[in-house]
Write a protein that holds these residues in place. Structure first.
Motif, PDB file in Angstrom:
ATOM      1  N   GLU A  93      26.255  15.358  36.850  1.00  0.00           N
ATOM      2  CA  GLU A  93      24.879  15.298  37.352  1.00  0.00           C
ATOM      3  C   GLU A  93      24.368  13.861  37.399  1.00  0.00           C
ATOM      4  OE1 GLU A  93      23.672  17.733  38.835  1.00  0.00           O
ATOM      5  OE2 GLU A  93      25.133  19.207  38.153  1.00  0.00           O
ATOM      6  N   ALA A  94      24.893  12.996  36.529  1.00  0.00           N
ATOM      7  CA  ALA A  94      24.500  11.584  36.586  1.00  0.00           C
ATOM      8  C   ALA A  94      24.914  10.953  37.913  1.00  0.00           C
ATOM      9  CB  ALA A  94      25.121  10.818  35.423  1.00  0.00           C
ATOM     10  N   ILE A  95      26.073  11.363  38.430  1.00  0.00           N
ATOM     11  CA  ILE A  95      26.495  10.869  39.749  1.00  0.00           C
ATOM     12  C   ILE A  95      25.506  11.313  40.818  1.00  0.00           C
ATOM     13  CG2 ILE A  95      28.243  11.116  41.568  1.00  0.00           C
ATOM     14  CD1 ILE A  95      29.030   9.130  39.438  1.00  0.00           C
ATOM     15  N   HIS A  96      25.086  12.569  40.780  1.00  0.00           N
ATOM     16  CA  HIS A  96      24.102  13.042  41.760  1.00  0.00           C
ATOM     17  C   HIS A  96      22.816  12.232  41.684  1.00  0.00           C
ATOM     18  CE1 HIS A  96      26.383  16.343  43.316  1.00  0.00           C
ATOM     19  NE2 HIS A  96      26.390  17.039  42.197  1.00  0.00           N
ATOM     20  N   ARG A  97      22.336  11.985  40.464  1.00  0.00           N
ATOM     21  CA  ARG A  97      21.094  11.226  40.316  1.00  0.00           C
ATOM     22  C   ARG A  97      21.264   9.808  40.836  1.00  0.00           C
ATOM     23  NH1 ARG A  97      17.442  14.095  41.034  1.00  0.00           N
ATOM     24  NH2 ARG A  97      16.151  12.287  40.534  1.00  0.00           N
ATOM     25  N   ASN A  98      22.435   9.214  40.591  1.00  0.00           N
ATOM     26  CA  ASN A  98      22.675   7.868  41.090  1.00  0.00           C
ATOM     27  C   ASN A  98      22.760   7.839  42.607  1.00  0.00           C
ATOM     28  OD1 ASN A  98      23.167   5.528  39.067  1.00  0.00           O
ATOM     29  ND2 ASN A  98      24.079   7.289  38.068  1.00  0.00           N
ATOM     30  N   MET A  99      23.306   8.901  43.197  1.00  0.00           N
ATOM     31  CA  MET A  99      23.352   8.953  44.652  1.00  0.00           C
ATOM     32  C   MET A  99      21.933   9.014  45.233  1.00  0.00           C
ATOM     33  SD  MET A  99      26.527   8.671  45.495  1.00  0.00           S
ATOM     34  CE  MET A  99      26.587   7.622  44.020  1.00  0.00           C
ATOM     35  N   VAL A 100      21.051   9.723  44.543  1.00  0.00           N
ATOM     36  CA  VAL A 100      19.642   9.757  44.965  1.00  0.00           C
ATOM     37  C   VAL A 100      19.047   8.355  44.869  1.00  0.00           C
ATOM     38  CG1 VAL A 100      17.345  10.632  44.404  1.00  0.00           C
ATOM     39  CG2 VAL A 100      19.311  12.182  44.339  1.00  0.00           C
ATOM     40  N   ASN A 101      19.283   7.679  43.739  1.00  0.00           N
ATOM     41  CA  ASN A 101      18.723   6.343  43.530  1.00  0.00           C
ATOM     42  C   ASN A 101      19.261   5.327  44.530  1.00  0.00           C
ATOM     43  OD1 ASN A 101      17.330   7.374  41.337  1.00  0.00           O
ATOM     44  ND2 ASN A 101      18.839   6.699  39.834  1.00  0.00           N
ATOM     45  N   LEU A 102      20.496   5.553  44.990  1.00  0.00           N
ATOM     46  CA  LEU A 102      21.111   4.646  45.967  1.00  0.00           C
ATOM     47  C   LEU A 102      20.797   5.022  47.410  1.00  0.00           C
ATOM     48  CD1 LEU A 102      24.640   4.220  44.311  1.00  0.00           C
ATOM     49  CD2 LEU A 102      22.824   2.498  44.419  1.00  0.00           C
ATOM     50  N   GLY A 103      19.953   6.045  47.577  1.00  0.00           N
ATOM     51  CA  GLY A 103      19.574   6.448  48.934  1.00  0.00           C
ATOM     52  C   GLY A 103      20.601   7.298  49.633  1.00  0.00           C
ATOM     53  N   HIS A 104      21.370   8.100  48.861  1.00  0.00           N
ATOM     54  CA  HIS A 104      22.386   8.999  49.420  1.00  0.00           C
ATOM     55  C   HIS A 104      23.369   8.248  50.324  1.00  0.00           C
ATOM     56  CE1 HIS A 104      20.317  12.509  47.847  1.00  0.00           C
ATOM     57  NE2 HIS A 104      19.203  12.060  48.356  1.00  0.00           N
ATOM     58  N   PRO A 105      24.146   7.324  49.751  1.00  0.00           N
ATOM     59  CA  PRO A 105      25.049   6.512  50.575  1.00  0.00           C
ATOM     60  C   PRO A 105      26.252   7.271  51.122  1.00  0.00           C
ATOM     61  CG  PRO A 105      25.426   6.052  48.256  1.00  0.00           C
ATOM     62  CD  PRO A 105      24.226   6.950  48.336  1.00  0.00           C
ATOM     63  N   ILE A 106      26.565   8.446  50.569  1.00  0.00           N
ATOM     64  CA  ILE A 106      27.705   9.219  51.062  1.00  0.00           C
ATOM     65  C   ILE A 106      27.238  10.635  51.405  1.00  0.00           C
ATOM     66  CG2 ILE A 106      29.431   7.899  49.788  1.00  0.00           C
ATOM     67  CD1 ILE A 106      29.511  10.110  47.690  1.00  0.00           C
ATOM     68  N   ALA A 107      27.964  11.274  52.302  1.00  0.00           N
ATOM     69  CA  ALA A 107      27.621  12.629  52.718  1.00  0.00           C
ATOM     70  C   ALA A 107      27.827  13.609  51.559  1.00  0.00           C
ATOM     71  CB  ALA A 107      28.481  13.047  53.908  1.00  0.00           C
ATOM     72  N   TYR A 108      27.032  14.676  51.550  1.00  0.00           N
ATOM     73  CA  TYR A 108      27.108  15.636  50.447  1.00  0.00           C
ATOM     74  C   TYR A 108      28.488  16.277  50.363  1.00  0.00           C
ATOM     75  CZ  TYR A 108      25.997  19.391  47.246  1.00  0.00           C
ATOM     76  OH  TYR A 108      26.005  20.230  46.154  1.00  0.00           O
ATOM     77  N   ARG A 109      29.183  16.425  51.472  1.00  0.00           N
ATOM     78  CA  ARG A 109      30.509  17.055  51.442  1.00  0.00           C
ATOM     79  C   ARG A 109      31.499  16.231  50.627  1.00  0.00           C
ATOM     80  NH1 ARG A 109      29.971  14.801  56.476  1.00  0.00           N
ATOM     81  NH2 ARG A 109      31.618  13.395  57.204  1.00  0.00           N
ATOM     82  N   PHE A 110      31.192  14.954  50.386  1.00  0.00           N
ATOM     83  CA  PHE A 110      32.011  14.110  49.513  1.00  0.00           C
ATOM     84  C   PHE A 110      31.406  13.976  48.114  1.00  0.00           C
ATOM     85  CE2 PHE A 110      32.754  12.007  53.775  1.00  0.00           C
ATOM     86  CZ  PHE A 110      33.981  12.612  53.988  1.00  0.00           C
ATOM     87  N   GLU A 111      30.112  14.164  48.010  1.00  0.00           N
ATOM     88  CA  GLU A 111      29.413  13.870  46.749  1.00  0.00           C
ATOM     89  C   GLU A 111      29.859  14.777  45.608  1.00  0.00           C
ATOM     90  OE1 GLU A 111      24.836  14.018  45.215  1.00  0.00           O
ATOM     91  OE2 GLU A 111      25.186  12.972  47.126  1.00  0.00           O
ATOM     92  N   GLU A 112      30.041  16.068  45.881  1.00  0.00           N
ATOM     93  CA  GLU A 112      30.456  16.978  44.811  1.00  0.00           C
ATOM     94  C   GLU A 112      31.851  16.617  44.293  1.00  0.00           C
ATOM     95  OE1 GLU A 112      28.806  18.884  43.084  1.00  0.00           O
ATOM     96  OE2 GLU A 112      27.231  19.867  44.224  1.00  0.00           O
TER      97      GLU A 112
END
Length: 236
Positions: A93-112
């Motif tokens: 979940e920390a990765i998800h929060r960091n992706m939010v803080n970074l402005g979602h730099p990668i597509a969700y299909r890769f984020e999980e």
């Protein structure tokens, strides 16, 4: 409650205390975007009721129960998991929060997949460096996830080329095999993976498994997450 009311309620509710809800076509693995149904249902009961209605229309559905999301509060189910599972959830979940803080730099299909790779290997490193987790348990947790992902990626490749009756056999085989793979795992892994497999299950598994091993190579042993993100952004 009508499908239209479900859609309006789901949009208002956000993600807090919501139930993830997956819907796929019955004849192939894909979302029917024309339904405009949110990915999170405001209650588990409503998700099951909506799933029942969609099943009668030929869709495959999965109502997913999770004890840990980036917006969720601590709860008895989450705290009942062993330490290595709680650590995995925190790192994921920390990765998800960091992706939010970074402005979602990668597509969700890769984020999980990215979050799972980091969580699996961060748990093992954390265990070895701090001795606050059982290293053997962290390794076993990682290996069980990876065996499941290898298996499901292979089955998905087969599924796309099979006629309907053969697909039913794949669903049954996958359900039974995942139970065997997770038999030596912790309760978190069983709760996460042990559902009746159908196209909606494959749809959910895509986000975790399809790109997992590609992203694992990008992350590497150095945990250079910035370089990994740049590498993920270059993926097709």
């Amino acid at each position: 409650m009508s499908l239209q009311t479900f859609i309006r309620t789901g949009r208002r509710s956000g993600r807090t205390a919501c139930t993830p809800f997956y819907i796929s076509y019955g004849d192939h693995v894909a979302r029917d975007t024309s339904l405009h149904i949110p990915a999170y249902c405001p209650s588990e009961a409503l998700a099951h009721a909506t799933a029942a209605g969609l099943t009668t229309r030929g869709y495959h559905t999965l109502v997913y129960k999770t004890a840990g999301m980036s917006s969720a509060l601590l709860n008895p189910k989450l705290l009942s998991y062993p330490d290595e599972a709680i650590a995995f959830i925190v790192f994921h979940e920390a990765i998800h929060r960091n992706m939010v803080n970074l402005g979602h730099p990668i597509a969700y299909r890769f984020e999980e997949s990215f979050a799972d790779v980091v969580a699996n290997y961060a748990c093992v490193r954390f265990a070895r460096q701090t001795h606050l987790l059982d290293t053997a348990a962290a390794i076993r947790q990682r290996d069980i996830f990876e065996r499941a992902y290898v298996f499901m990626n292979r089955q998905r490749h087969l599924l796309d080329r099979q006629p309907p009756k053969a697909k039913e056999r794949i669903y049954v085989r996958c359900t039974a095999t995942l139970i065997r793979i997770t038999a030596g795992g912790n309760q978190f892994q069983k709760d996460r993976m042990n559902y009746p497999v159908n196209n909606a299950y494959f749809l959910r598994m895509e986000d975790y498994a399809s790109h997992y091993f590609i992203i694992r190579r990008l992350v590497g042993g150095r945990f250079d997450l910035r370089s990994a993100i740049d590498g993920i952004k270059s993926l097709p």
